[in-house]
Design an enzyme around this catalytic site. Structure first.
Site, PDB file in Angstrom:
ATOM      1  N   GLU A   1       0.839  -1.210   0.000  1.00 58.81           N
ATOM      2  CA  GLU A   1       0.000   0.000   0.000  1.00 58.81           C
ATOM      3  C   GLU A   1       0.872   1.257   0.000  1.00 58.81           C
ATOM      4  O   GLU A   1       0.575   2.226  -0.697  1.00 58.81           O
ATOM      5  CB  GLU A   1      -0.963   0.001   1.192  1.00 58.81           C
ATOM      6  CG  GLU A   1      -1.937  -1.180   1.233  1.00 58.81           C
ATOM      7  CD  GLU A   1      -2.708  -1.412  -0.062  1.00 58.81           C
ATOM      8  OE1 GLU A   1      -2.840  -0.470  -0.860  1.00 58.81           O
ATOM      9  OE2 GLU A   1      -3.156  -2.554  -0.283  1.00 58.81           O
TER      10      GLU A   1
ATOM     11  N   ASP B   1       3.560  -4.659  -5.439  1.00 54.94           N
ATOM     12  CA  ASP B   1       3.949  -5.988  -4.937  1.00 54.94           C
ATOM     13  C   ASP B   1       5.464  -6.071  -4.762  1.00 54.94           C
ATOM     14  O   ASP B   1       5.959  -6.564  -3.751  1.00 54.94           O
ATOM     15  CB  ASP B   1       3.509  -7.086  -5.926  1.00 54.94           C
ATOM     16  CG  ASP B   1       2.032  -7.441  -5.770  1.00 54.94           C
ATOM     17  OD1 ASP B   1       1.414  -7.051  -4.762  1.00 54.94           O
ATOM     18  OD2 ASP B   1       1.496  -8.125  -6.676  1.00 54.94           O
TER      19      ASP B   1
HETATM   20 ZN   LIG Z   1      -2.627  -2.590  -4.653  1.00 59.90          ZN
END
Ligand SMILES: [Zn+2]
Length: 696
Positions: free
Chosen positions: A532, A596
């Site tokens: 995030e 990621d």
């Molecule tokens: Zn995301």
């Protein structure tokens, strides 16, 4: 509504209205509405050795190694289109909410007003017999309004009303923060009105795409038939509706373009909008929705509104009325429709489009519907019973560790000038951390929920939420607001708020497990926190500054370097294929892939710093047979265990900004030499390639 708000989510579909298509972590079980026959769902441990397939070399395919036994232990149930480690957490939470709602649905004198609302909403949804017996009666006033249309000039009032009860007719309307001045809250209208998942579904070539379009037209005809139209008229109307929607799709932006903030930001006056679509009386439209003061707004896609004018002009009133009947019935939650319509809706959207063989249990659909409609009222009870203060304290510490790691990473970049680094650090410094649930709960006192009126309750909740959103226009931004309910098993970054949000639902094992080794928690929730946070600096987030304003804070050279590095990821993921021939869209998934990759690296840096502080020997084998570093990567790998039905996989690749789970593991670890070292891989093996990408 706000296009970018949810794009930072960990696994939800971001910003795209998918009519009745489940989100990725969908989870619904077959059976009768009673919970007695359901098997109790158990949360997984931080590292689950049972999931590992030790016959696979982790250096060749890490995902298969970490998760190879998952599908044998947890095959996809017949009522789901996918099943993974995230689904288990979702199932578990759904079970907890089930008990909670069952208890508040039993009328009692001690009920709080919120408990009455969620209990009655839930009980009305469960009452399948009453819903079936009522038939189309609850919709009759709306159908009468459509039937009474005698002139296109009357559309304005009807479409304004439809916006408030979430009927997806012709276009979308809502409120957003102004991209160029995030302190300002403004109105927005944007493309909409499609029944298929997104615009390319109307134009993609090939047998599978043509079959889906044919099935869609059949589905519309069947639904119109169930509403009482003779079969031949229903079939003719369905074909005309498809022509109308195809015209709207033609002027719609594709999902990849919608990720570009500059392509969905066109501030203008209402007078200018009226030039694009004069068929509608815009000042009257805004006044009808309770906002007569709107003088300027964002028109997400002006070409769409020009095209909408042409479509409204060239389409006969009878076809428009058929289209409105279709969008009305398609917008009503299918649980609130008579059984034959509910079944038909399931058949197209769930079975044909997502490959889900069986309908889910009623109670699960009703738990989801209640949380979706009045989530903070559900969440207030949920967190009081299920979210200890220690979870919040732990997560906050983890978030601070990861933010420190990001600061280090920014400082260490060799490709970035000191000038841009200072701006990046300033942005990082302004990120707001939101954990568990909001400080101030939403006030639902004006929302009226009536036991026994499933359709009316869905409309009342939609109307309440839309009025709440619209009432923000012209007011200061509430920085404490949440875009997800507390029980949601997901997380998000919002570039306009510059905040990272972790609802209580995601802060559970195995993602956060107080009994697991630290290494496991860093690999699980640490990587999610990092994900995030990295969204603030991905190809989209990096276009917004620390105040949430769309502004270019990069030097041209730094931007060029950044784009060269993200391009490496576009190519890497663009080479992955699923279901034989469907290629991952490297541009659509770029933001998520960057998050990621950055997320795991940040978690790793924070994990190493924490281990050093605690004097942990990173090379010492633990009781489970792995070193702490191996535990860290295994925990990360097991975030993405699971299996997806081929239909759902195609749907995901064509509509969803997240890469399929296999690549969320392998695509990331192959960019981290620390992984290869921990598992003794050799340079050149699939998980340790020489041409690794590194953005953050
Ligand atoms: Zn995301």
């Amino acid at each position: 509504m706000n296009q970018l708000c949810r794009n930072g989510a960990l696994w939800l579909i971001g910003g795209i209205a998918l009519a009745a298509v489940p989100v990725l972590v969908d989870a619904q079980a077959a059976g009768n509405p009673s919970s007695g026959t359901e098997k109790n769902v158990q949360l997984l441990p931080g590292i689950d050795k049972q999931l590992i397939d030790s016959s696979v070399d982790p250096c060749v395919n890490f995902w298969k190694y970490a998760c190879g036994n998952f599908s044998k232990l947890y095959p996809i149930p017949p009522d789901k289109s996918a099943y993974g480690s995230g689904t288990i957490v979702f199932d578990y939470t759904q079970q907890v909410l089930h008990n909670l709602l069952d208890s508040v649905a039993a009328p009692s004198a001690q009920q709080t007003p919120n408990e009455q609302k969620i209990g009655d909403f839930y009980a009305s949804c469960l009452d399948e017999k009453a819903i079936d017996a009522a038939g189309l009666k609850p919709l009759q006033p709306e159908l009468d309004r459509i039937a009474a249309l005698s002139d296109k000039k009357q559309l304005t009032d009807l479409l304004a009303h439809y916006q408030m009860i979430n009927v997806n007719a012709f276009f979308g309307y809502g409120e957003q923060q102004d991209f160029k001045d995030a302190q300002k809250q403004i109105a927005v209208v944007d493309q909409g009105g499609l029944g298929l998942p997104e615009r390319d579904y109307y134009f993609r070539t090939g047998d599978a795409a043509e079959k889906t379009r044919k099935e869609y037209v059949d589905h519309i005809a069947k639904m119109l038939g169930l509403m009482g139209e003779p079969a031949d008229k229903a079939a003719a109307d369905a074909a005309k509706i498809m022509t109308l929607e195809t015209a709207l799709a033609k002027v719609s932006l594709d999902i990849t373009s919608q990720r570009d903030p500059n392509k969905v930001y066109h501030p203008m006056t209402v007078a200018k909008l009226a030039e694009l679509t004069p068929e509608l009386d815009w000042p009257r439209f805004f006044a009808d929705t309770g906002e007569p003061g709107i003088a300027d707004l964002n028109v997400g896609n002006p070409d769409f509104f020009k095209g909408l004018q042409a479509t409204l002009e060239s389409t006969g009133l009878d076809t428009i009325k058929a289209y409105l009947r279709w969008q009305l019935i398609n917008s009503v939650p299918s649980y609130a429709l008579p059984k034959a319509m509910d079944d038909e809706d399931f058949d197209f959207f769930r079975q044909k489009l997502s490959g889900q063989p069986e309908q889910e249990a009623r109670w699960k659909r009703c738990v989801d519907a209640t949380d979706g409609a009045i989530g903070e009222a559900v969440g207030q009870v949920y967190v009081a019973q299920n979210f200890p203060a220690s979870n919040k304290a732990f997560t906050l510490q983890m978030v601070h560790d990861i933010e420190d790691a990001m600061k280090q990473e920014i400082g260490a970049q060799t490709w970035m000038s000191a000038e841009t680094k200072a701006k990046a650090e300033a942005k990082l410094h302004e990120v707001a951390d939101k954990i568990g649930y909001p400080d101030h709960w939403r006030d639902y006192s004006t929302l009226k929920i009536v036991r026994g009126d499933a359709v009316g309750n869905a409309w009342a909740a939609a109307d309440f939420e839309n009025k709440r959103e619209l009432s923000k226009i012209g007011k200061p931004v509430d920085r404490g607001e949440w875009g997800m309910s507390p029980a949601t098993v997901d997380a998000y970054y919002n570039p306009l708020m510059n905040d990272i949000n972790f609802p209580a639902g995601i802060l559970q094992a195995p993602l956060y497990d107080p009994h697991a080794p630290d290494a496991a928690n860093y690999g699980h929730i640490g990587a999610i926190v990092g994900h995030e946070l990295t969204h603030g600096f991905d190809d989209e987030g990096s276009q917004f500054d620390g105040h949430g304003n769309l502004s270019d804070w990069w030097t041209p050279d730094d931007k060029k370097n950044f784009e060269a590095m993200t391009d490496c990821e576009v190519k890497e993921y663009g080479n992955f294929t699923v279901d034989g021939d469907v290629k991952v869209n490297g541009k659509l998934t770029l933001g998520e892939n960057t998050a990621d990759n950055g997320g795991l690296r940040l978690a790793y840096v924070a994990f190493i710093a924490d281990a050093k502080r605690k004097g942990i020997d990173l090379d010492a084998k633990q009781d489970d047979g792995f070193t702490p570093v191996q535990e860290f990567f295994l925990a990360f790998g097991q975030n993405w265990c699971g299996d997806t039905r081929p239909e759902a996989l195609r749907l995901q690749v064509q509509t969803n900004p997240h890469s399929p789970r296999e690549f969320r593991d392998n695509g990331v670890v192959q960019n981290m030499q620390e992984f290869g070292k921990a598992f003794g891989c050799k340079l050149g093996q699939p998980m340790m390639p020489a041409n690794a990408c590194h953005v953050w």
